[in-house]
Design a protein around this motif. Structure first.
Motif, PDB file in Angstrom:
ATOM      1  N   ASP A 136     -11.978  -8.602  -9.125  1.00  0.00           N
ATOM      2  CA  ASP A 136     -10.755  -7.899  -9.507  1.00  0.00           C
ATOM      3  C   ASP A 136     -10.285  -7.106  -8.282  1.00  0.00           C
ATOM      4  O   ASP A 136     -10.986  -6.210  -7.807  1.00  0.00           O
ATOM      5  N   TYR A 137      -9.094  -7.442  -7.778  1.00  0.00           N
ATOM      6  CA  TYR A 137      -8.610  -6.833  -6.534  1.00  0.00           C
ATOM      7  C   TYR A 137      -7.821  -5.538  -6.765  1.00  0.00           C
ATOM      8  O   TYR A 137      -7.257  -4.986  -5.822  1.00  0.00           O
ATOM      9  N   SER A 138      -7.782  -5.045  -8.005  1.00  0.00           N
ATOM     10  CA  SER A 138      -6.944  -3.880  -8.298  1.00  0.00           C
ATOM     11  C   SER A 138      -7.371  -2.650  -7.501  1.00  0.00           C
ATOM     12  O   SER A 138      -6.528  -1.810  -7.143  1.00  0.00           O
ATOM     13  N   ASP A 139      -8.679  -2.503  -7.204  1.00  0.00           N
ATOM     14  CA  ASP A 139      -9.134  -1.345  -6.429  1.00  0.00           C
ATOM     15  C   ASP A 139      -8.601  -1.377  -5.002  1.00  0.00           C
ATOM     16  O   ASP A 139      -8.570  -0.351  -4.319  1.00  0.00           O
TER      17      ASP A 139
ATOM     18  N   ASP B 281      -5.583  -2.603  -4.211  1.00  0.00           N
ATOM     19  CA  ASP B 281      -4.116  -2.584  -4.229  1.00  0.00           C
ATOM     20  C   ASP B 281      -3.615  -1.362  -3.461  1.00  0.00           C
ATOM     21  O   ASP B 281      -4.184  -0.268  -3.574  1.00  0.00           O
ATOM     22  N   PRO B 282      -2.545  -1.517  -2.669  1.00  0.00           N
ATOM     23  CA  PRO B 282      -2.042  -0.372  -1.899  1.00  0.00           C
ATOM     24  C   PRO B 282      -1.777   0.869  -2.743  1.00  0.00           C
ATOM     25  O   PRO B 282      -2.049   1.997  -2.309  1.00  0.00           O
ATOM     26  N   SER B 283      -1.259   0.692  -3.959  1.00  0.00           N
ATOM     27  CA  SER B 283      -0.971   1.853  -4.805  1.00  0.00           C
ATOM     28  C   SER B 283      -2.256   2.556  -5.231  1.00  0.00           C
ATOM     29  O   SER B 283      -2.308   3.792  -5.306  1.00  0.00           O
ATOM     30  N   ALA B 284      -3.344   1.772  -5.512  1.00  0.00           N
ATOM     31  CA  ALA B 284      -4.623   2.375  -5.899  1.00  0.00           C
ATOM     32  C   ALA B 284      -5.244   3.125  -4.720  1.00  0.00           C
ATOM     33  O   ALA B 284      -5.795   4.219  -4.876  1.00  0.00           O
TER      34      ALA B 284
ATOM     35  N   LYS C 134       2.364   2.779   2.811  1.00  0.00           N
ATOM     36  CA  LYS C 134       1.626   1.693   2.180  1.00  0.00           C
ATOM     37  C   LYS C 134       0.215   1.706   2.741  1.00  0.00           C
ATOM     38  O   LYS C 134       0.011   1.585   3.949  1.00  0.00           O
TER      39      LYS C 134
END
Length: 513
Positions: free
Chosen positions: A116-119, A121-124, A376
């Motif tokens: 899971d690449y959510s960690d 993510d630039p926003s995370a 970013k």
């Protein structure tokens, strides 16, 4: 956190009932004993996995958004997955869907077995940096809130301007169309209820001659009116009722004849034409009322087209003013982020070094204004693209980011579930992973399957999964834990040397916070 879990009838398990504590919860056991089955069952109990168990049930401390999901909170919310003829899902005995249960659970529980690449993510990543700044600079929270509020207003006004500019492209056509639609309805000038009146007139016209003949024939009754009155007199019967009836009949005939005279002046063709016009309106708009409402709306549209230039000018002024403030605000936010960036990267690489991973880069690139500013955040790992990492490296990188986030976390982080995070690691690597997980356990409840003595010794709660005729699970006390760690070290034939090493490892882990 998850306080209790109950499982009934799933694969090799007949039944399992466990109570959990906060912190690091370790599952161990021989290969094939059912560790992964148990982990899947816990996930299934809260809607994050699909299994064929008869019952999977977890009691959790999570708060449910009652308005969103239509469910009521209890001091301890019970999530249940039941399989009979079909699978059903319940929260506090209230039936719900798997998707709703999954949505609730995913807010509080993270399963780190998949890529899971959510960690990353630039926003995370940016949020993690911001949390570190908040901890040191209390006023930074207000700065973020002010910026977010202004950007939200900027976005709303910008969307309105885009809509106006889109209308402008077709303004002449829109005006022409509105005038055409208004003119078409105004040419007919329909009245509410007019179609009923016209159909009544049409009906009367079709029966006009027949009505005239019938009334003339019936009027013969009035030539006998005096004879009837005289007869009633001879009979000494009061004639008022007869007189009233005759007067009412005379009135009906007279009004009907007057109406027939009026109809003489009405053209049948004009009535039929008018009926067709109204019918055409009804075919297009549904009813006369809807046609008139449509006409009024087009008139309002036409009025708005006339004032569009004035609205556009006001919007541009507001947007430009907000843009100036956002530029200044984003630069101020960016300054704080750049000021803490080197220290953040250094701390991240400390965790990566503990986890035996290469150094990472974390950079802030300029980007167009958005809800978080003009920065970013981009993460890189020296020499390797993130999508080329092995699953072990990938999850250790995620652990490093989570550990970094814990340093500035104000509340609890929820639940983490990890599958064999220490698989194929050396003793030193495994101990490093264990120390990071112990650090994370100050904010997270962590469930982990372990095959290494180092991580197993670090657990604050330890469950053994074993199998005889069926899979079973039980919580171990300190003495049993040392014996299980020794088994992991030396295999089924536990040596005194392994016991000594296990006891030393276990006792040393007690002193690690």
């Amino acid at each position: 956190m998850i306080e209790r879990f109950y499982l009934k009838e799933f694969l090799t398990f007949k039944e399992a009932d466990m109570e959990f504590h906060p912190g690091l919860v370790v599952f161990t056991g021989p290969s094939g004993s059912g560790k992964s089955i148990l982990m899947r069952s816990i996930l299934a109990s809260v809607g994050l996995e699909s299994v064929e168990a008869q019952i999977c049930e977890s009691s959790v401390t999570w708060n449910i958004d009652e308005e969103r999901y239509g469910l009521h909170n209890e001091p301890l919310n019970v999530f249940r997955h039941v399989k009979k003829e079909k699978t059903r899902y319940f929260v506090n005995n209230q039936s719900t869907s798997k998707s709703s249960m999954e949505s609730i659970s995913s807010t509080y529980l993270r399963h780190l077995s998949l890529k899971d690449y959510s960690d990353f993510d630039p926003s995370a990543l940016l949020k993690m940096i911001d949390e570190r700044i908040r901890e040191r600079t209390p006023q930074y929270t207000e700065m973020l809130e002010v910026y977010h509020t202004r950007f939200s207003e900027f976005k709303t006004l910008s969307d309105q301007l885009k809509a106006i500019e889109e209308k402008e492209k077709h303004l002449a056509e829109l005006k022409e169309f509105a005038l055409y639609e208004i003119g078409k309805i105004d040419a007919i000038k329909p009245r509410i209820g007019e179609d009923e009146e016209l159909n009544s007139i049409k009906k009367q016209l079709s029966k006009k001659e027949k009505i005239e003949i019938s009334i003339r024939q019936a009027q013969e009754i009035f030539s006998h009116e005096s004879q009837v009155s005289a007869a009633l007199g001879v009979l000494e019967v009061e004639s008022a009722f007869f007189d009233d009836a005759m007067n009412e009949l005379r009135s009906i005939f007279e009004s009907s004849l007057e109406r027939l005279e009026e109809l003489e002046e009405i053209s049948v063709e004009s009535v039929l034409d008018r009926i067709e016009q109204i019918a055409e309106l009804k075919r297009r708009y549904g009813s006369v009322e809807e046609a008139l409402a449509y006409r009024d709306q087009k008139a309002l549209d036409l009025e708005s087209y006339e004032t569009i230039e004035h609205s556009k000018s006001d919007l541009i002024k507001q947007i430009n003013g907000l843009k100036t403030m956002l530029d200044l605000g984003s630069q101020e936010l960016s300054g704080h982020r750049h000021a803490i960036l080197d220290e953040t990267v250094k701390k991240l690489n400390t965790y990566l070094s503990m986890l035996y991973l290469r150094e990472a880069t974390l950079e802030l690139e300029s980007c167009p204004l958005n809800a978080t500013g003009c920065d970013k955040a981009v993460l890189g790992l020296a020499g390797t693209k993130l999508d080329k990492l092995s699953s072990g490296e990938f999850n250790r990188l995620r652990l490093a980011l989570l550990a970094l986030g814990v340093e500035s976390m104000q509340g609890n982080g929820g639940v983490l579930m990890l599958d064999e995070i220490d698989a194929n690691l050396s003793g030193e690597e495994s101990m490093s992973v264990a120390k990071v997980l112990r650090h994370l356990s100050t904010r997270y409840q962590i469930f982990v399957i372990s095959h290494q003595p180092q991580l197993t010794s670090m657990g604050q709660q330890h469950f053994l999964i074993f199998k005889d005729d069926e899979s079973r699970v039980r919580e171990l006390n300190d003495g049993e834990r040392i014996e299980e760690i020794a088994r992991i070290i030396s295999g089924e034939s536990v040596s005194d040397e392994a016991r000594g090493f296990a006891r030393d490892l276990f006792e040393r882990s007690r002193g690690i916070g």
